[in-house]
Scaffold this active site. Sequence first.
Site, PDB file in Angstrom:
ATOM      1  CB  CYS A 156     -35.398   5.316  23.156  1.00 21.86           C
ATOM      2  SG  CYS A 156     -36.387   6.253  24.119  1.00 21.86           S
ATOM      3  NE  ARG A 164     -34.782   7.208  29.011  1.00 21.18           N
ATOM      4  CZ  ARG A 164     -34.754   7.310  27.542  1.00 21.18           C
ATOM      5  NH1 ARG A 164     -35.068   6.182  27.309  1.00 21.18           N
ATOM      6  NH2 ARG A 164     -34.413   8.424  27.045  1.00 21.18           N
TER       7      ARG A 164
END
Length: 217
Positions: free
Chosen positions: A46, A122
């Site tokens: 991330c 995601r």
Amino acid sequence: MPVIGEKFPEVEVKTTHGAIKLPDYYVEKGKWFVLFSHPADFTPVCTTEFVGFQKRYDEFRKLNTELIGLSIDQVFSHLKWVEWIKEKLNVEIEFPIIADDRGELAEKLGMISPYKGNNTVRAVFVVDNKGIIRAIIYYPQEVGRNLDEIVRLVKALQVSDEKGVAMPANWPENDLIGDKVIIPPASSVEEIKQRKEACEKGEIECLDWWFCYKKLD
């Protein structure tokens, strides 16, 4: 779960930039936006994605497009993580991050997989300046996104809207027609005739009447 072509659900969210009403906050400014979720703050993949999005932020803004992140974390976690990124990596995250601490928006947008725990996958939602969802992409938690593809996608959608054309695979670097764009297939006998005539005049190129293409004006 919303689908392409629907209006993005109206919701007020908490972010690192304060409360924001979606999609109105961006629609009222005449802007597109890319909403992307990440599994958790203070995680390696991330972090690489956020740095990558920030590095491309100017590219998105040149396309009249804003970025907004989301995860099921509290706002203070986002703030501390953004602070860490600035201090350790010398990258200042300029776009807001939604603190969806109860997971309500993530659930509504289908960002949570029952096979992957309570964190989001995601996800990417591309929303136009009318608040309409134009594209949805999902990546698994273990694979970071191709951020250049998201830039390409936004640009391709905007060119398609403006010029009334379609984009080939890997545009603008297609294996068959390079940076040219596809003219939507003819839908009548008269249109087929017009396409053939335009091709003979060199105004467009065709592999057949249903596969015609041209340079961007």
